[in-house]
Design a protein around this motif. Sequence first.
Motif, mmCIF file in Angstrom:
data_model
loop_
_atom_site.group_PDB
_atom_site.id
_atom_site.type_symbol
_atom_site.label_atom_id
_atom_site.label_comp_id
_atom_site.label_asym_id
_atom_site.label_seq_id
_atom_site.Cartn_x
_atom_site.Cartn_y
_atom_site.Cartn_z
ATOM 1 N N ALA A 257 0.833 -1.205 0.000
ATOM 2 C CA ALA A 257 0.000 0.000 0.000
ATOM 3 C C ALA A 257 0.869 1.258 0.000
ATOM 4 O O ALA A 257 0.562 2.245 -0.684
ATOM 5 N N ILE A 258 1.965 1.212 0.752
ATOM 6 C CA ILE A 258 2.901 2.347 0.803
ATOM 7 C C ILE A 258 3.560 2.542 -0.568
ATOM 8 O O ILE A 258 3.689 3.668 -1.063
ATOM 9 N N GLU A 259 3.952 1.427 -1.185
ATOM 10 C CA GLU A 259 4.570 1.496 -2.515
ATOM 11 C C GLU A 259 3.603 2.103 -3.531
ATOM 12 O O GLU A 259 3.993 2.936 -4.358
ATOM 13 N N ALA A 260 2.334 1.696 -3.424
ATOM 14 C CA ALA A 260 1.323 2.226 -4.355
ATOM 15 C C ALA A 260 1.128 3.726 -4.145
ATOM 16 O O ALA A 260 0.958 4.482 -5.094
ATOM 17 N N ARG A 261 1.155 4.174 -2.882
ATOM 18 C CA ARG A 261 0.908 5.586 -2.588
ATOM 19 C C ARG A 261 2.116 6.464 -2.938
ATOM 20 O O ARG A 261 1.968 7.542 -3.497
ATOM 21 N N TYR A 262 3.313 6.020 -2.558
ATOM 22 C CA TYR A 262 4.489 6.896 -2.672
ATOM 23 C C TYR A 262 5.449 6.524 -3.801
ATOM 24 O O TYR A 262 6.408 7.257 -4.056
ATOM 25 N N GLY A 263 5.246 5.367 -4.405
ATOM 26 C CA GLY A 263 6.118 4.996 -5.513
ATOM 27 C C GLY A 263 7.529 4.650 -5.089
ATOM 28 O O GLY A 263 8.489 4.885 -5.826
ATOM 29 N N VAL A 264 7.666 4.097 -3.879
ATOM 30 C CA VAL A 264 8.975 3.620 -3.428
ATOM 31 C C VAL A 264 8.833 2.131 -3.108
ATOM 32 O O VAL A 264 7.944 1.734 -2.339
ATOM 33 N N GLU A 265 9.707 1.319 -3.707
ATOM 34 C CA GLU A 265 9.595 -0.128 -3.592
ATOM 35 C C GLU A 265 9.699 -0.602 -2.135
ATOM 36 O O GLU A 265 10.473 -0.062 -1.341
ATOM 37 N N ALA A 266 8.932 -1.672 -1.838
ATOM 38 C CA ALA A 266 8.885 -2.243 -0.484
ATOM 39 C C ALA A 266 10.290 -2.597 0.026
ATOM 40 O O ALA A 266 10.616 -2.359 1.197
ATOM 41 N N LYS B 200 10.465 5.282 -9.146
ATOM 42 C CA LYS B 200 10.127 3.863 -9.023
ATOM 43 C C LYS B 200 10.559 3.093 -10.265
ATOM 44 O O LYS B 200 10.419 3.589 -11.387
ATOM 45 N N GLY B 201 11.078 1.894 -10.030
ATOM 46 C CA GLY B 201 11.471 1.040 -11.147
ATOM 47 C C GLY B 201 12.910 1.215 -11.572
ATOM 48 O O GLY B 201 13.391 0.488 -12.441
ATOM 49 N N GLN B 202 13.585 2.210 -10.967
ATOM 50 C CA GLN B 202 14.998 2.399 -11.302
ATOM 51 C C GLN B 202 15.870 1.944 -10.140
ATOM 52 O O GLN B 202 15.496 2.118 -8.979
ATOM 53 N N PRO B 203 17.047 1.377 -10.435
ATOM 54 C CA PRO B 203 17.954 0.996 -9.352
ATOM 55 C C PRO B 203 18.676 2.219 -8.783
ATOM 56 O O PRO B 203 18.724 3.264 -9.426
ATOM 57 N N TRP B 204 19.188 2.078 -7.566
ATOM 58 C CA TRP B 204 20.052 3.122 -6.987
ATOM 59 C C TRP B 204 21.362 3.198 -7.752
ATOM 60 O O TRP B 204 22.004 4.235 -7.852
ATOM 61 N N THR C 112 12.102 -1.064 3.337
ATOM 62 C CA THR C 112 12.527 -2.023 4.364
ATOM 63 C C THR C 112 14.029 -1.908 4.633
ATOM 64 O O THR C 112 14.473 -2.026 5.786
ATOM 65 N N ALA C 113 14.806 -1.665 3.596
ATOM 66 C CA ALA C 113 16.253 -1.522 3.775
ATOM 67 C C ALA C 113 16.580 -0.279 4.612
ATOM 68 O O ALA C 113 17.456 -0.321 5.491
ATOM 69 N N VAL C 114 15.882 0.815 4.358
ATOM 70 C CA VAL C 114 16.077 2.021 5.183
ATOM 71 C C VAL C 114 15.752 1.688 6.647
ATOM 72 O O VAL C 114 16.517 2.000 7.565
ATOM 73 N N TRP C 115 14.639 1.027 6.844
ATOM 74 C CA TRP C 115 14.216 0.628 8.196
ATOM 75 C C TRP C 115 15.285 -0.250 8.857
ATOM 76 O O TRP C 115 15.622 -0.071 10.033
ATOM 77 N N GLY C 116 15.831 -1.180 8.065
ATOM 78 C CA GLY C 116 16.848 -2.092 8.591
ATOM 79 C C GLY C 116 18.097 -1.376 9.047
ATOM 80 O O GLY C 116 18.689 -1.712 10.078
ATOM 81 N N LEU C 117 18.515 -0.361 8.289
ATOM 82 C CA LEU C 117 19.730 0.361 8.676
ATOM 83 C C LEU C 117 19.469 1.359 9.794
ATOM 84 O O LEU C 117 20.315 1.573 10.651
#
Length: 415
Positions: free
Chosen positions: A123-132, A248-252, A136-141
């Motif tokens: 739902a977050i990905e759909a709203r903000y266009g940032v992949e799950a 969204k859809g592009q790699p870092w 999650t990786a930001v949260w992990g760090l």
Amino acid sequence: MQMKRRAFTLGLGALWLSGCVGGGGTGSIVPRGPEPGMSPVPNAGFDAWVASYKSRAASRGISQSTIDTAFRSAGYLPGVVERDRNQTEFTRTLEDYLAIAASPDRIAKGRAALARHRGTLAAIEARYGVEAEVVTAVWGLESQYGERRGTVPVISALATLAYDGRRGAFFEQQLTAALRILQNGDTTPANMTGSWAGAMGHTQFIPTSYLEFAVDFTGDGRRDIWADDPTDALASAAAYLSRSGWRKGQPWGVEVRLPSGFNTAVTGRGKGRNPAEWSAMGITTADGGRLPNHGAGSILIPQGAGGPAFLIFNNFNAIARYNNAVNYVIGVGHLSDRLRGGGPIRGNFPPDATGMTIADRQDLQRRLTAAGFDTEGSDGVIGAKTRAAIEGFQRARGMAVTGEPSRALLQMLGG
Ligand SMILES: [Ca+2]
């Protein structure tokens, strides 16, 4: 913004270092509850400063009841000043950083977190266009998926730093922003905890970042990044990345392979070229394939030409708005790739100053532990625990006690 980002990094680094990066271990859990020096102690100078600050806060639109409630149990935290004084400015190598940031444990926990919060993250990905996986990786760090949100009372920490004065104006601004959060009713003084430098909750937002980017995704009217339920915090991280230009859809970025004799003068952040130009110079993906085209990108070689190389794109800069350290950005990006099922870094890291590779350092940790000098894990990162183990071994053998790893030590333990 720059100032904001720097303090943000400060808070993160501190929390992060106090937790999983302390030693050679793979990350023991820091127990909850007040740390030493993180409970208020009487301080007349601090009280006088608070008295004068209260009138400044009132003049900035903070209500008397908010001020009274916030400061009722707040006080001077000697541990905060101590941490501020004892910050060591050292940078880990990318290899060491990734050994911790994308450790097997952090990858496994991240995959479990992705599965557990699948619906919310979608739902977050759909709203903000940032992949799950990226959220999650930001949260992990930031907080080890919420395990290390910080237990220091934020009003006390920020007031102590504002009073202490080394960066008083900045922390007073943060303190006023924290009061505004309380005034909005987003949380209570008791629940408003964080790192010693005021980075709060699952996403370790400092108060001004919170006011700018935090969102209420649960719909209860409160932007709660502190609660056990990470929903608002995850959405807030996505909102932050979205507003920082995430596509969204592009790699870092992608790991690449440089041709031998590559001119490293063309590498570095901000030295962007189109992938076609990089291809013409002989650069390929790490497995020899054609470079993907996501617009102009720069080549990074964080540990020199002998180490791994990366082609970074626009989304690298979006993560950098969160924390501008190259290792952090690659850490988030690489962890998100691993959570998506990607493999480890392909390039070899060069040996360290002692001539040892990470395999040698892991070997050293395993042998020390087997010999009765516990390094509490074997991640290959030489931290306080590994140094203590080396010292113990040297002492037991009647050697000079240096705590320094070396090949000679490794051979001695292998015999
Ligand atoms: Ca909410």
